[in-house]
Design a protein around this motif. Structure first.
Motif, PDB file in Angstrom:
ATOM      1  N   MET A   7      84.113 -46.668  41.770  1.00 39.58           N
ATOM      2  CA  MET A   7      83.236 -45.515  41.937  1.00 39.58           C
ATOM      3  C   MET A   7      84.009 -44.310  42.480  1.00 39.58           C
ATOM      4  O   MET A   7      83.887 -43.180  41.984  1.00 39.58           O
ATOM      5  N   ALA A   8      84.839 -44.558  43.511  1.00 38.43           N
ATOM      6  CA  ALA A   8      85.618 -43.482  44.109  1.00 38.43           C
ATOM      7  C   ALA A   8      86.692 -42.973  43.159  1.00 38.43           C
ATOM      8  O   ALA A   8      86.962 -41.762  43.099  1.00 38.43           O
ATOM      9  N   MET A   9      87.290 -43.885  42.381  1.00 41.18           N
ATOM     10  CA  MET A   9      88.322 -43.463  41.448  1.00 41.18           C
ATOM     11  C   MET A   9      87.767 -42.586  40.335  1.00 41.18           C
ATOM     12  O   MET A   9      88.443 -41.668  39.856  1.00 41.18           O
ATOM     13  N   LYS A  10      86.540 -42.825  39.923  1.00 38.88           N
ATOM     14  CA  LYS A  10      85.919 -41.962  38.909  1.00 38.88           C
ATOM     15  C   LYS A  10      85.772 -40.542  39.453  1.00 38.88           C
ATOM     16  O   LYS A  10      86.066 -39.556  38.765  1.00 38.88           O
ATOM     17  N   VAL A  11      85.324 -40.431  40.729  1.00 37.77           N
ATOM     18  CA  VAL A  11      85.209 -39.109  41.341  1.00 37.77           C
ATOM     19  C   VAL A  11      86.590 -38.455  41.449  1.00 37.77           C
ATOM     20  O   VAL A  11      86.750 -37.257  41.180  1.00 37.77           O
ATOM     21  N   TYR A  12      87.580 -39.242  41.823  1.00 41.55           N
ATOM     22  CA  TYR A  12      88.938 -38.713  41.962  1.00 41.55           C
ATOM     23  C   TYR A  12      89.437 -38.149  40.626  1.00 41.55           C
ATOM     24  O   TYR A  12      89.996 -37.049  40.580  1.00 41.55           O
ATOM     25  N   CYS A  13      89.212 -38.888  39.560  1.00 39.08           N
ATOM     26  CA  CYS A  13      89.623 -38.412  38.231  1.00 39.08           C
ATOM     27  C   CYS A  13      88.867 -37.145  37.847  1.00 39.08           C
ATOM     28  O   CYS A  13      89.433 -36.230  37.229  1.00 39.08           O
ATOM     29  N   ASP A  14      87.601 -37.073  38.232  1.00 44.62           N
ATOM     30  CA  ASP A  14      86.799 -35.889  37.907  1.00 44.62           C
ATOM     31  C   ASP A  14      87.210 -34.683  38.747  1.00 44.62           C
ATOM     32  O   ASP A  14      87.073 -33.533  38.307  1.00 44.62           O
ATOM     33  N   LEU A  15      87.704 -34.921  39.946  1.00 47.12           N
ATOM     34  CA  LEU A  15      88.241 -33.821  40.750  1.00 47.12           C
ATOM     35  C   LEU A  15      89.516 -33.279  40.100  1.00 47.12           C
ATOM     36  O   LEU A  15      89.738 -32.062  40.058  1.00 47.12           O
ATOM     37  N   LYS A  16      90.354 -34.173  39.590  1.00 46.59           N
ATOM     38  CA  LYS A  16      91.588 -33.743  38.946  1.00 46.59           C
ATOM     39  C   LYS A  16      91.317 -32.955  37.672  1.00 46.59           C
ATOM     40  O   LYS A  16      91.977 -31.950  37.392  1.00 46.59           O
ATOM     41  N   SER A  17      90.307 -33.387  36.909  1.00 50.36           N
ATOM     42  CA  SER A  17      89.995 -32.708  35.644  1.00 50.36           C
ATOM     43  C   SER A  17      89.138 -31.456  35.850  1.00 50.36           C
ATOM     44  O   SER A  17      89.059 -30.599  34.970  1.00 50.36           O
ATOM     45  N   GLY A  18      88.462 -31.368  37.005  1.00 50.05           N
ATOM     46  CA  GLY A  18      87.582 -30.230  37.259  1.00 50.05           C
ATOM     47  C   GLY A  18      86.121 -30.518  36.973  1.00 50.05           C
ATOM     48  O   GLY A  18      85.263 -29.688  37.296  1.00 50.05           O
ATOM     49  N   ASP A  19      85.821 -31.663  36.362  1.00 51.14           N
ATOM     50  CA  ASP A  19      84.425 -31.976  36.025  1.00 51.14           C
ATOM     51  C   ASP A  19      83.546 -32.082  37.281  1.00 51.14           C
ATOM     52  O   ASP A  19      82.351 -31.754  37.236  1.00 51.14           O
ATOM     53  N   ALA A  20      84.116 -32.541  38.394  1.00 56.41           N
ATOM     54  CA  ALA A  20      83.323 -32.724  39.616  1.00 56.41           C
ATOM     55  C   ALA A  20      82.844 -31.401  40.197  1.00 56.41           C
ATOM     56  O   ALA A  20      81.935 -31.391  41.035  1.00 56.41           O
ATOM     57  N   PHE A  21      83.412 -30.288  39.744  1.00 56.29           N
ATOM     58  CA  PHE A  21      83.016 -28.984  40.268  1.00 56.29           C
ATOM     59  C   PHE A  21      81.923 -28.332  39.436  1.00 56.29           C
ATOM     60  O   PHE A  21      81.456 -27.240  39.782  1.00 56.29           O
ATOM     61  N   LYS A  22      81.540 -29.003  38.355  1.00 54.34           N
ATOM     62  CA  LYS A  22      80.465 -28.459  37.523  1.00 54.34           C
ATOM     63  C   LYS A  22      79.123 -28.631  38.232  1.00 54.34           C
ATOM     64  O   LYS A  22      78.901 -29.615  38.944  1.00 54.34           O
ATOM     65  N   GLU A  23      78.222 -27.691  37.992  1.00 58.35           N
ATOM     66  CA  GLU A  23      76.942 -27.676  38.705  1.00 58.35           C
ATOM     67  C   GLU A  23      76.079 -28.882  38.381  1.00 58.35           C
ATOM     68  O   GLU A  23      75.313 -29.351  39.217  1.00 58.35           O
ATOM     69  N   ASP A  24      76.203 -29.396  37.164  1.00 56.99           N
ATOM     70  CA  ASP A  24      75.354 -30.522  36.755  1.00 56.99           C
ATOM     71  C   ASP A  24      76.052 -31.873  36.910  1.00 56.99           C
ATOM     72  O   ASP A  24      75.624 -32.877  36.326  1.00 56.99           O
ATOM     73  N   TYR A  25      77.125 -31.909  37.708  1.00 56.30           N
ATOM     74  CA  TYR A  25      77.865 -33.161  37.873  1.00 56.30           C
ATOM     75  C   TYR A  25      76.998 -34.226  38.538  1.00 56.30           C
ATOM     76  O   TYR A  25      76.279 -33.947  39.510  1.00 56.30           O
ATOM     77  N   LYS A  26      77.093 -35.452  38.060  1.00 58.43           N
ATOM     78  CA  LYS A  26      76.324 -36.576  38.596  1.00 58.43           C
ATOM     79  C   LYS A  26      77.185 -37.336  39.598  1.00 58.43           C
ATOM     80  O   LYS A  26      78.096 -38.077  39.214  1.00 58.43           O
ATOM     81  N   TRP A  27      76.863 -37.172  40.858  1.00 56.10           N
ATOM     82  CA  TRP A  27      77.592 -37.892  41.899  1.00 56.10           C
ATOM     83  C   TRP A  27      77.069 -39.318  42.012  1.00 56.10           C
ATOM     84  O   TRP A  27      75.887 -39.574  41.752  1.00 56.10           O
ATOM     85  N   PRO A  28      77.927 -40.252  42.394  1.00 53.55           N
ATOM     86  CA  PRO A  28      77.486 -41.640  42.481  1.00 53.55           C
ATOM     87  C   PRO A  28      76.459 -41.854  43.592  1.00 53.55           C
ATOM     88  O   PRO A  28      76.459 -41.164  44.609  1.00 53.55           O
ATOM     89  N   THR A  29      75.587 -42.798  43.387  1.00 53.79           N
ATOM     90  CA  THR A  29      74.575 -43.179  44.398  1.00 53.79           C
ATOM     91  C   THR A  29      74.633 -44.688  44.592  1.00 53.79           C
ATOM     92  O   THR A  29      75.113 -45.427  43.736  1.00 53.79           O
ATOM     93  N   TRP A  30      74.131 -45.145  45.721  1.00 50.29           N
ATOM     94  CA  TRP A  30      74.080 -46.584  45.965  1.00 50.29           C
ATOM     95  C   TRP A  30      72.913 -46.905  46.884  1.00 50.29           C
ATOM     96  O   TRP A  30      72.308 -46.053  47.509  1.00 50.29           O
TER      97      TRP A  30
END
Length: 438
Positions: free
Chosen positions: A415-438
């Motif tokens: 889960m954390a690695m997916k966020v890390y990859c999205d930070l590197k690509s810039g996807d995590a900074f998009k307004e509609d980004y889906k953050w993980p939940t648990w």
């Protein structure tokens, strides 16, 4: 009986019986025995007093040193010759009181206004508790469009201390005092302004959270209401704002990982909107560092990593933000940190710092030993490849096979690695980004 010239009768003057009439002035000076005795006693007493005072009249007046106070002159018996001087001193004091009257009135008005505002806020809170109006948020209406400083956001153990140290020591951004002292786990220093850190702890404690637990539930608006209602003491916060809102502190820098969570509570209290420098680090490296320092399970460290990075991105979305990472900084510290400093000015309008970063500062400050548990994951088994070339590799777990925590550890790692990859690509900074939940 005699007759007047007009022929009328004249009455003779009456006399007291047994007392002859006083014929002249000397008759009034006659004294009896008792009166004469009283006068004699008075004269003897008067002469006795004069004889007692005569030696005192012959004594010279004591000399008073120059610069003696009026009280000293009076005690020395020399105040009479200095009546004019005393009058001048009194006149001067009265003048000082007159001059200070305006400032006193001004302070009294300010105090009255503050008391009025405090009472109004209490009344708002009472109405809010009764289900009435909601207490207004204290927002600086005269906020300047200029950015006087910036805040570094990033998870604990993510290299933000190294970044802050280079920006402070290398470029000259101001950080305030006192700072948290360096520790065995961060020998170069944390560069965290102590009053702000203590106030962030107060915010979190009031909502049953701290830096490493329950941070996801923190409500920034509730933090502001807690200040107004007195639930949260704001003594340290006032110290922090004295520095952050002072023109003498420009350009300032603030760094505390807790700001990832509490930032929205601080924003309405600042005179100017801050810029943001966001930095992140590989989640497994952070979790391994926390395991070593705090004895955390990897799962716990990975959870915290997700929450801090999520809140940092969400809370800084509408602010001018510069993004970097520990990997980029370590790859070329001088170039990357100078880029961050340059973009703070060119992109965000933060005033130019005193100097440009020199290689000598980088060599002195960046120590390979400070790369907390830097892990070489290149040899791990590839679990999956996410996005464009972001490879997720396996790692060696300390948990035994069959341990129920081992499965959760792997779930949160992916889960954390997916966020890390999205930070590197810039996807995590998009307004509609889906953050993980648990």
């Amino acid at each position: 009986m005699r007759h007047s010239p007009t022929g009328k009768r004249m009455r003779k003057p009456s006399r007291s019986k047994g007392k002859p009439a006083l014929s002249n002035f000397n008759d009034y000076l006659s004294f009896g025995y008792l009166a004469t005795r009283c006068i004699g006693i008075f004269l003897v007493s008067y002469m006795f007093v004069l004889m007692c005072l005569l030696p005192m009249l012959k004594v010279d007046m004591p000399q008073v040193p120059a610069g003696a106070t009026l009280r000293q002159r009076a005690l020395n018996g020399a105040h009479l010759p200095h009546v004019k001087e005393a009058a001048k001193a009194v006149k001067k004091r009265l003048g000082d009181l007159t001059v200070s009257t305006a400032s006193i009135e001004k302070n009294l008005l300010a105090l009255a206004a503050a008391e009025f505002d405090a009472q109004r806020e209490i009344e708002w809170e009472q109405e809010a508790q009764k289900g009435g109006k909601v207490a207004p948020i204290l927002i600086k209406e005269d906020r300047s469009s200029q950015r006087d400083g910036f805040i570094i956001l990033g998870m604990h153990r993510s290299g933000t201390s190294m970044l802050a140290g280079l920006l402070h020591q290398g470029a000259g951004y101001q950080v305030g005092e006192p700072l948290i002292e360096a520790g065995f786990d961060n020998e170069k220093g944390f560069f965290e302004f102590l009053p702000a850190v203590l106030q962030n702890d107060e915010f979190l404690y009031a909502q049953d959270a701290d830096w490493s637990s329950n941070v996801i539930v923190y409500d920034p608006e509730q933090g502001l209401r807690d200040i107004k209602s007195g639930v949260v003491k704001f003594k340290e916060g006032k110290k922090a704002l004295t520095f952050l809102n002072s023109k003498e502190s420009v350009p300032w820098m603030q760094k505390d990982p807790r700001m990832c969570v509490t930032l929205p509570t601080w924003l309405p209290l600042l005179n100017t909107e801050p810029a943001i420098v966001f930095s992140y680090r590989h989640p497994l490296e952070v979790a391994m560092s926390l395991k070593k320092r705090q004895k955390f399970l990897l799962e716990q460290g990975l959870r915290i990593w997700i929450v801090y990075n999520m809140r940092a991105v969400q809370n800084s979305r509408n602010l001018c933000r510069i993004v970097t990472s520990q990997d980029k900084i370590l790859r070329n510290p001088k170039k990357e940190v100078q880029r961050v400093s340059d973009e703070l000015t060119s992109k965000c309008g933060v005033p130019t710092p005193l100097r440009r970063i020199k290689q000598s500062i980088v060599d002195e400050f960046v120590d390979p030993k400070l790369q907390h548990n830097k892990k070489d994951l290149a040899d791990g088994k590839i679990l999956m490849e996410y996005g464009e070339g972001c490879v997720i590799r396996d790692f060696d777990s300390d948990l035994l096979k069959g341990d129920p925590n081992k499965k959760n550890e792997k779930v949160f790692y992916l889960m954390a690695m997916k966020v890390y990859c999205d930070l590197k690509s810039g996807d995590a900074f998009k307004e509609d980004y889906k953050w993980p939940t648990w």
